[in-house]
Design a protein around this motif. Structure first.
Motif, mmCIF file in Angstrom:
data_model
loop_
_atom_site.group_PDB
_atom_site.id
_atom_site.type_symbol
_atom_site.label_atom_id
_atom_site.label_comp_id
_atom_site.label_asym_id
_atom_site.label_seq_id
_atom_site.Cartn_x
_atom_site.Cartn_y
_atom_site.Cartn_z
ATOM 1 N N ASP A 142 1.167 -1.399 0.395
ATOM 2 C CA ASP A 142 -0.454 0.596 0.452
ATOM 3 C C ASP A 142 1.056 0.645 -0.287
ATOM 4 N N ARG A 143 0.867 2.360 -1.348
ATOM 5 C CA ARG A 143 1.491 2.838 -1.522
ATOM 6 C C ARG A 143 1.393 3.912 -0.484
ATOM 7 N N GLU A 144 0.551 4.414 0.535
ATOM 8 C CA GLU A 144 0.195 5.469 1.393
ATOM 9 C C GLU A 144 0.777 4.972 2.769
ATOM 10 N N GLU A 145 0.723 3.968 2.347
ATOM 11 C CA GLU A 145 1.327 3.285 3.839
ATOM 12 C C GLU A 145 2.636 3.483 4.086
ATOM 13 N N THR A 146 3.044 2.860 2.973
ATOM 14 C CA THR A 146 5.006 2.590 2.360
ATOM 15 C C THR A 146 4.924 2.993 1.699
ATOM 16 N N PRO A 147 5.673 4.230 1.195
ATOM 17 C CA PRO A 147 6.169 4.181 -0.276
ATOM 18 C C PRO A 147 7.341 3.787 -0.917
ATOM 19 N N TRP A 148 7.804 3.391 -0.195
ATOM 20 C CA TRP A 148 9.724 2.899 -0.571
ATOM 21 C C TRP A 148 10.027 1.807 0.590
ATOM 22 N N TYR A 149 10.924 1.018 -0.003
ATOM 23 C CA TYR A 149 11.614 -0.094 0.502
ATOM 24 C C TYR A 149 12.487 -0.084 0.163
ATOM 25 N N PRO A 197 22.616 -2.196 -3.319
ATOM 26 C CA PRO A 197 22.063 -1.821 -2.324
ATOM 27 C C PRO A 197 20.614 -1.116 -3.213
ATOM 28 N N VAL A 198 19.535 -2.023 -2.572
ATOM 29 C CA VAL A 198 18.097 -1.916 -3.933
ATOM 30 C C VAL A 198 17.382 -1.315 -3.551
ATOM 31 N N GLY A 199 17.193 -0.517 -3.788
ATOM 32 C CA GLY A 199 15.396 0.652 -3.703
ATOM 33 C C GLY A 199 14.578 -0.022 -4.740
ATOM 34 N N VAL A 200 13.023 -0.225 -3.470
ATOM 35 C CA VAL A 200 11.664 -0.219 -4.409
ATOM 36 C C VAL A 200 11.427 1.136 -4.403
ATOM 37 N N ARG A 201 10.683 0.948 -5.383
ATOM 38 C CA ARG A 201 9.724 2.350 -5.498
ATOM 39 C C ARG A 201 8.408 1.567 -5.479
ATOM 40 N N ILE A 202 7.350 2.181 -4.586
ATOM 41 C CA ILE A 202 6.364 1.694 -4.710
ATOM 42 C C ILE A 202 5.520 2.070 -5.606
ATOM 43 N N LEU A 203 4.481 2.547 -6.958
ATOM 44 C CA LEU A 203 4.021 3.024 -7.508
ATOM 45 C C LEU A 203 2.386 3.183 -7.037
ATOM 46 N N ASP A 204 2.146 4.374 -7.448
ATOM 47 C CA ASP A 204 0.401 5.263 -6.847
ATOM 48 C C ASP A 204 -0.193 4.549 -8.070
ATOM 49 N N VAL A 205 -1.310 4.219 -7.275
ATOM 50 C CA VAL A 205 -3.027 3.397 -8.264
ATOM 51 C C VAL A 205 -4.048 3.713 -7.537
ATOM 52 N N ASN A 206 -4.513 4.819 -8.514
ATOM 53 C CA ASN A 206 -6.419 5.411 -7.927
ATOM 54 C C ASN A 206 -6.534 4.869 -6.959
ATOM 55 N N ASP A 207 -6.043 4.501 -5.302
ATOM 56 C CA ASP A 207 -7.872 3.474 -5.100
ATOM 57 C C ASP A 207 -8.039 4.207 -3.898
ATOM 58 N N ASN A 208 -8.119 5.642 -3.901
ATOM 59 C CA ASN A 208 -8.359 6.270 -2.546
ATOM 60 C C ASN A 208 -9.126 7.654 -2.942
ATOM 61 N N PRO A 209 -10.165 7.633 -2.910
ATOM 62 C CA PRO A 209 -11.011 8.797 -2.875
ATOM 63 C C PRO A 209 -11.102 10.651 -1.937
ATOM 64 N N PRO A 210 -11.269 11.329 -2.777
ATOM 65 C CA PRO A 210 -11.141 12.348 -2.128
ATOM 66 C C PRO A 210 -12.138 12.936 -0.844
ATOM 67 N N GLU A 211 -11.760 13.978 -0.232
ATOM 68 C CA GLU A 211 -12.668 13.908 1.001
ATOM 69 C C GLU A 211 -12.201 15.701 1.376
ATOM 70 N N LEU A 212 -12.883 16.077 1.801
ATOM 71 C CA LEU A 212 -12.758 17.548 2.584
ATOM 72 C C LEU A 212 -11.301 17.062 3.624
#
Length: 790
Positions: A447-454, A473-488
């Motif tokens: 989940d990118r919103e939880e951890t965006p990088w490993y 060393p290997v860095g893994v970047r988590i790419l975003d998917v539109n899985d969160n609706p907008p909110e106020l």
């Protein structure tokens, strides 16, 4: 009294004694004593005559350190009054009299009984007097003389500050001053040569010399080299009696050290060196040492090493150890035996502190050649990149390939490589790797919103030699998917004023999205209005990720509705787009004309009486005015100093006020007028308390039957007649108030209290422009109009 001396033991003293004895003390060392008159002697009268006086010596000499068996003769006292018959007695007093010096009281001979030391005491002051032996009366005044101790050479010269420690630079010019020594002699420097010292050098030749008079030590050779001999011990002798035979002497030691100067250039012991360095040596580590010898010491031996040329100048570096003065060779770049097996370096060592006086001795630097041989070592696998960065989409299935790492055996005999992940952290357990291909795969759903990088660490080792391991060393970047609706963006507290106008912006709202800007940068706002439009509020999308809430009508009333709820829909610009709804709460509040909120709480109303807040304020204002009038009236009455005759029991002087309009004669709930209709219920007539009546009026008798049927009008007339005929009443009219409205008018009530139910097209907005005094009235009529419109 004449003082003579016979202590002449040398030609000089003999001459002096001869002069003393033959010529007296006519010109040197003598004092002529004269007397104008004699003193008063017991029983004698004063005699005025001038007796003859002889010349008197006032100084004797005695040799120090006299060692003979007999006392040493010092001198002789003799008075002109002495005829040789023994009648004169000589008395000696002062320093050492009777102990060191004794006198023959008959002959006046003085002897020294002890051996004297001039260095302890140079002279003695004594007093001599001649008296008559028979009468014990002085024949002459007391005379003072000095006995000086004659010096002999009994003290050798001494060096009080020795032994000495001193330094002189090497290679100094001949005659360079090193040190001045001084010897002291306790003998008398003013007499003879006993204290005249001469210096000589006993040890230290031919390197140093000493001045015989001043004691200055100087170098005696050219270019004394410290590297040949550094320390010298020089013995200096001091001899008195001007160095003659029989003089006494003393000696001291001067330790002289030659200090270093930079007169020796550095030199490498060899012109060629060879150094072995394995290819596994770490960058920045020291791989060898080299040193040039310098015979000098201290800062004169400091030097700096430099790589002046060679094919390894970019691979190696050299620095100087200040303690050991060695050149430390370090590795700047990694070595690779397979690419280059040897390097050649030319290294120079040069002094850093030069002395230009010795530049003729040659250049103060030296050069040597260093050959470095690279040793072959079995190395671990080498990754093709120093680090890797890989991407994977969030919510990807377990086992999705993330990327591939590659490593090879750098040795000549290439070996197969095996890959694995170091499970040192929790993040390393979220991925797996193919041991043969190096392909990295996911082991969980991210989940990118939880951890965006490993960050993980991949290791590679040779199959033939598993102990040789390399890491990357290997860095893994988590790419975003539109899985969160907008909110106020936050909770909004929205307020609308009762006097708001249509189209007025009451709040601007914004939204947020946990997804990154690629999936939520553009927000769209709208109202969930259902089948019909919202009559109270509307929403405007500002197209900059904000929206404005606007009023849709004029006037809002807290009494009618104090809270409104507005449902807002928000959607993002992702693929696919997501949306959410939020409910906004809008409170109705009373505001000032400039829009400031005054209160948002609903006010209490008197529904039974039909009075609003403005009416209550007006009533309270009237009561305050009435109270002020009463206070003013009482103040005026007191200023006139008129007695107060008003009695609480006298109904004629009471003002009875009923603040109730009532509903006419038919409205009997407002007040009860039974007491007014029944005169018998009134109190008995009471007289004034401040005036005593002269004529007591006759009691009033009213048949009960007539009173019950009397009309109010007739009752008032009767009371008026009684008041006019009563002599005890004051000479002014008494105000009698009866709340009697009379018969109901056929035209009906003209009160405005019931007028709220009537319909009128008149606009009362102009009341708001009349000022703060009419603010409440404007709000009241505005609320009535709003309720009527609703």
């Amino acid at each position: 009294m004449r003082i003579t001396s016979t202590s002449c033991i040398c030609p000089v003293l003999f001459c002096l004694c001869f002069v003393q004895r033959c010529y007296g003390a006519a010109h040197h060392g003598s004092i002529k004593v004269t007397r104008n008159q004699t003193k008063h002697i017991e029983g004698e009268t004063e005699v005025h005559h001038r007796p003859k006086r002889g010349w008197v010596w006032n100084q004797f000499f005695v040799l120090e350190e006299h060692m003979g068996p007999d006392p040493q003769y010092v001198g002789k006292l003799h008075s002109n009054s002495d005829k040789g018959d023994g009648s004169v007695k000589y008395i000696l007093t002062g320093e050492g009299a009777g102990t060191i010096f004794i006198i023959d009281d008959t002959t006046g001979d003085i002897h020294s009984t002890k051996s004297l030391d001039r260095e302890q005491k140079t002279h003695y002051v004594l007093h001599a007097q001649a008296i008559d032996r028979r009468t014990n009366k002085p024949l002459e005044p007391e005379s003072e003389f000095i006995i000086k101790v004659q010096d002999i050479n009994d003290n050798a010269p001494k060096f009080t500050d020795g032994p000495y420690i001193v330094t002189v630079p090497e290679m100094s010019e001949m005659g360079t001053s090193v040190l001045q020594v001084t010897a002291t002699d306790a003998d008398d420097p003013t007499y003879g040569n006993s204290a005249r010292v001469v210096y000589s050098i006993l040890q230290g030749q031919p390197y140093f010399s000493v001045d015989p008079k001043t004691g200055v030590i100087r170098t005696a050779l050219h270019n004394m080299d410290r590297e040949a001999r550094e320390h010298y011990s020089v013995v200096i002798q001091a001899k008195d009696m001007a160095g003659q035979v029989g003089g006494l002497s003393g000696s001291t030691t001067v330790n002289i050290t030659l200090t270093d100067v930079n007169d020796n250039p550095p030199r490498f012991p060899q012109k060629h060196y060879q150094l072995y360095v394995p290819e596994s040596a770490q960058v920045g580590s020291a791989v060898g040492k080299i040193k040039a010898n310098d015979a000098d010491t201290g800062s004169n031996a400091d030097m700096k090493y430099t790589i002046i040329n060679g094919d390894g100048a970019g691979v190696f570096s050299i620095s100087t150890d200040k303690e050991t003065r060695e050149g430390i060779l370090s590795l700047k770049k990694p070595l690779n035996y397979e690419k280059k097996k040897s390097y050649t370096l030319n290294i120079e060592g040069a002094n850093t502190h030069l002395d230009f006086r010795f530049s003729h001795l040659g250049p103060f630097k030296d050069v040597t050649m260093l050959k470095i041989i690279v040793g072959d070592v079995d190395e671990p696998p080498l990754f093709t990149m120093p680090s890797y960065v890989m991407d994977v989409y969030e919510n990807a299935k377990i086992g999705t390939a993330v990327g591939t790492v590659t490593a090879q055996d750098p040795d000549t005999a290439s070996s197969l490589v095996r890959y694995f992940i170091d499970h040192n952290t929790e993040e390393d357990r979220y991925f797996t790797i193919d041991a043969n291909t190096g392909t990295i795969k996911t082991a969980k759903i991210f989940d990118r919103e939880e951890t965006p990088w490993y960050n993980i660490t991949v290791a590679a080792s040779e199959i033939d030699n598993p102990g040789l391991v390399s890491h990357v060393p290997v860095g893994v970047r988590i790419l975003d998917v539109n899985d969160n609706p907008p909110e106020l963006a936050r909770e909004y507290d929205i307020v609308v004023c009762e006097n708001a106008k249509p189209g007025q912006v009451i709040q601007t709202i914004t939204a947020t999205d946990k997804d990154n800007s690629a999936n939520g940068a553009r927000f769209h706002f709208s109202l969930d209005e259902g089948p019909s439009l919202n009559p109270n509020f509307t929403l405007r999308d500002n197209e900059d990720n904000t929206a404005s809430i606007l009023t849709r009508r004029r006037k809002y009333s807290r009494t009618t509705q104090d809270i409104y709820y507005l449902l807002v829909l928000i959607s993002d610009g992702g693929v696919p787009p997501l949306s959410s709804s939020s409910t906004l709460t809008i409170r109705v509040c009373a505001c000032e004309r400039d829009g400031r909120v005054r209160t948002c709480h609903a006010e209490a109303f008197l529904s039974s009486a039909g009075l609003s807040t403005g009416a209550l304020i007006a009533i309270l204002l009237c009561v305050v005015i009435l109270l002020a009038i009463v206070v003013l009236f009482i103040t005026l009455r007191r200023s006139k100093k008129e007695p107060l005759i008003i009695s609480e029991e006298d109904v004629r002087e009471n003002v009875v006020t009923y603040d109730d309009e009532g509903g006419g004669e038919e409205d009997t709930e407002a007040f009860d007028i039974t007491a007014l209709r029944n005169p018998s219920a009134a109190e008995e007539l009471k007289y004034r308390r401040d005036v005593h009546p002269e004529v007591k009026p006759a009691p009033r008798h009213h048949p009960s039957s007539s009173l019950d049927s009397v009309d109010v009008q007739e009752f008032i007339k009767q009371r008026l007649a009684e008041a006019d005929l009563d002599p005890s009443v004051p000479p002014y009219d008494s105000l009698q108030t009866y709340a009697y409205e009379g018969h109901r008018s056929e035209a009906g009530s003209i009160s405005s209290l019931d007028s709220v139910t009537t319909h009128s097209d008149q606009d009362y907005n102009y009341l708001g422009d009349w000022g703060p005094e009419f603010k409440k009235l404007a709000e009241l009529y505005g609320e009535i109009e709003s309720e009527r419109t609703t």
